[in-house]
Scaffold this active site. Structure first.
Site, PDB file in Angstrom:
ATOM      1  N   PRO A  79       1.200  -1.022   0.242  1.00  0.00           N
ATOM      2  CA  PRO A  79       0.127   0.091  -0.461  1.00  0.00           C
ATOM      3  C   PRO A  79       0.407   1.346  -0.099  1.00  0.00           C
ATOM      4  O   PRO A  79       1.605   1.386   0.474  1.00  0.00           O
ATOM      5  CB  PRO A  79      -0.392  -0.247   1.589  1.00  0.00           C
ATOM      6  CG  PRO A  79      -0.188  -1.126   2.719  1.00  0.00           C
ATOM      7  CD  PRO A  79       0.662  -2.046   1.181  1.00  0.00           C
ATOM      8  N   GLU A  80       0.444   2.002  -0.700  1.00  0.00           N
ATOM      9  CA  GLU A  80       1.318   3.639  -0.737  1.00  0.00           C
ATOM     10  C   GLU A  80       0.180   4.452  -0.228  1.00  0.00           C
ATOM     11  O   GLU A  80      -1.100   4.103   0.589  1.00  0.00           O
ATOM     12  CB  GLU A  80       1.551   4.295  -1.615  1.00  0.00           C
ATOM     13  CG  GLU A  80       2.151   2.779  -2.843  1.00  0.00           C
ATOM     14  CD  GLU A  80       2.692   3.229  -4.732  1.00  0.00           C
ATOM     15  OE1 GLU A  80       2.200   4.424  -4.811  1.00  0.00           O
ATOM     16  OE2 GLU A  80       2.093   2.061  -5.260  1.00  0.00           O
ATOM     17  N   LYS A 112       3.589   6.178   5.111  1.00  0.00           N
ATOM     18  CA  LYS A 112       3.696   5.179   5.753  1.00  0.00           C
ATOM     19  C   LYS A 112       3.171   4.231   7.392  1.00  0.00           C
ATOM     20  O   LYS A 112       3.113   3.375   7.147  1.00  0.00           O
ATOM     21  CB  LYS A 112       3.742   4.128   4.484  1.00  0.00           C
ATOM     22  CG  LYS A 112       3.765   3.873   2.900  1.00  0.00           C
ATOM     23  CD  LYS A 112       4.553   2.739   2.971  1.00  0.00           C
ATOM     24  CE  LYS A 112       4.487   2.968   1.083  1.00  0.00           C
ATOM     25  NZ  LYS A 112       5.375   1.991   0.209  1.00  0.00           N
ATOM     26  N   GLN A 150       5.394  -1.693   7.442  1.00  0.00           N
ATOM     27  CA  GLN A 150       6.235  -2.387   6.817  1.00  0.00           C
ATOM     28  C   GLN A 150       5.551  -3.270   5.749  1.00  0.00           C
ATOM     29  O   GLN A 150       4.645  -2.339   4.713  1.00  0.00           O
ATOM     30  CB  GLN A 150       6.746  -3.080   7.210  1.00  0.00           C
ATOM     31  CG  GLN A 150       7.946  -2.023   8.426  1.00  0.00           C
ATOM     32  CD  GLN A 150       8.625  -2.750   9.432  1.00  0.00           C
ATOM     33  OE1 GLN A 150       8.444  -3.701  10.527  1.00  0.00           O
ATOM     34  NE2 GLN A 150      10.190  -1.758   9.407  1.00  0.00           N
ATOM     35  N   ARG A 153      13.034  12.404   9.380  1.00  0.00           N
ATOM     36  CA  ARG A 153      14.329  11.181   7.458  1.00  0.00           C
ATOM     37  C   ARG A 153      13.151  12.059   6.824  1.00  0.00           C
ATOM     38  O   ARG A 153      13.370  12.562   5.897  1.00  0.00           O
ATOM     39  CB  ARG A 153      14.291  10.077   7.187  1.00  0.00           C
ATOM     40  CG  ARG A 153      14.841   9.583   6.697  1.00  0.00           C
ATOM     41  CD  ARG A 153      15.687   8.371   6.462  1.00  0.00           C
ATOM     42  NE  ARG A 153      15.003   7.060   6.978  1.00  0.00           N
ATOM     43  CZ  ARG A 153      14.429   6.521   7.686  1.00  0.00           C
ATOM     44  NH1 ARG A 153      14.802   7.283   8.956  1.00  0.00           N
ATOM     45  NH2 ARG A 153      13.724   5.846   7.427  1.00  0.00           N
TER      46      ARG A 153
END
Length: 263
Positions: A2-3, A53, A70, A125
């Site tokens: 999934p995005e 995500k 993940q 990040r």
């Protein structure tokens, strides 16, 4: 995998089930999280945020549950007191009087306070989220031309969560097709017009996917409000120019493109 749009829709489902309700059941599988069970009991989940995500569940007590699915993690909603049949391993259970949300199989789970939320390595990040509706086309264009990213080929850049969070392979493919740009280009190579098209597509495509993917309309081609134009369509005619869509591999992912209109 999934995005961003799929993660945000999952978060919407969780919010609908649990947001604002008093927690009557709090359970964590990991021993280091057990200390939070009595702390969160009687509190409320005030918001469920996505950063790419990652899902951030913000509690009225000031703490935040960080989870990243993940490859295998998945959230589910059930009626309180009922457990669905599943072969997955339960990691988190948060229940109110009527609904319970369950996290299965994920291993990247942490409780954060306000300070650790600001300094979390993953959250530091990642770049701005494409589904953050305050993010503008001008800001995306500026990010494309920044010293950090302007020499990067789009084949890799559009998979890098440090550039924009929430993008992934199908979005990479559809964004570049919509902008009419080949994957080997870099922002520094583009004309101002092409840069504008790309910046617009980087927001428009994922937002359209989030808002309408899976929604059917009898007035639309094939009934779908969001359709893949090139993804998984190798060997078929491009609806824009009629050329045959091709498939290759870029950055270890399957990549689909139209040689006729992506230059």
């Amino acid at each position: 995998m999934p995005e961003g749009p799929e993660i945000r829709r999952a978060a919407d489902t969780l919010e609908k089930a649990i947001k604002g309700k008093t927690l009557t059941d709090v359970w964590f599988a990991f021993p280091e999280l057990k200390v939070w069970e009595p702390v969160l009991l009687g509190e409320r989940i005030e918001a469920i945020e996505t950063r790419g995500k990652a899902i951030l569940s913000h509690f009225s007590s000031g703490q935040t549950l960080y989870s990243h699915n993940q490859l295998y993690g998945v959230w589910r909603v059930t009626d309180s007191g009922k457990m669905p049949d599943s072969n997955r391993v339960l990691r988190v259970r948060l229940g109110a009087e009527d609904k319970t949300i369950l996290l299965y199989s994920a291993s990247d789970i942490e409780m954060l306070d306000r300070d650790s939320l600001r300094t979390h390595p993953f959250l530091q990040r990642v770049g701005p989220d494409v589904l953050d509706m305050s993010l503008t086309v001008a800001e995306v264009a500026g990010r494309l031309l920044s010293t950090r990213f302007h020499r990067r080929q789009f084949s890799g850049l559009l998979l890098d969560q440090a550039f924009l969070a929430g993008l992934g392979n199908y979005l990479r493919v559809e964004i570049l097709w919509q902008a009419g740009i080949a994957a080997h280009h870099r922002a520094q190579d583009l004309s101002p017009e092409a840069l504008q098209r790309l910046a617009e597509a980087l927001l428009a495509v994922p937002r359209l996917s989030y808002q309408t993917r899976g929604v059917v309309s009898e007035k639309r081609h094939h009934g779908a409000l969001f359709r893949f134009k090139v993804f998984h369509r190798e060997g078929k005619a491009c609806e824009r120019c009629g050329s045959i869509i091709e498939r290759t591999t870029l950055s270890s992912r399957p990549f689909y493109w139209c040689p006729g209109c992506q230059h």
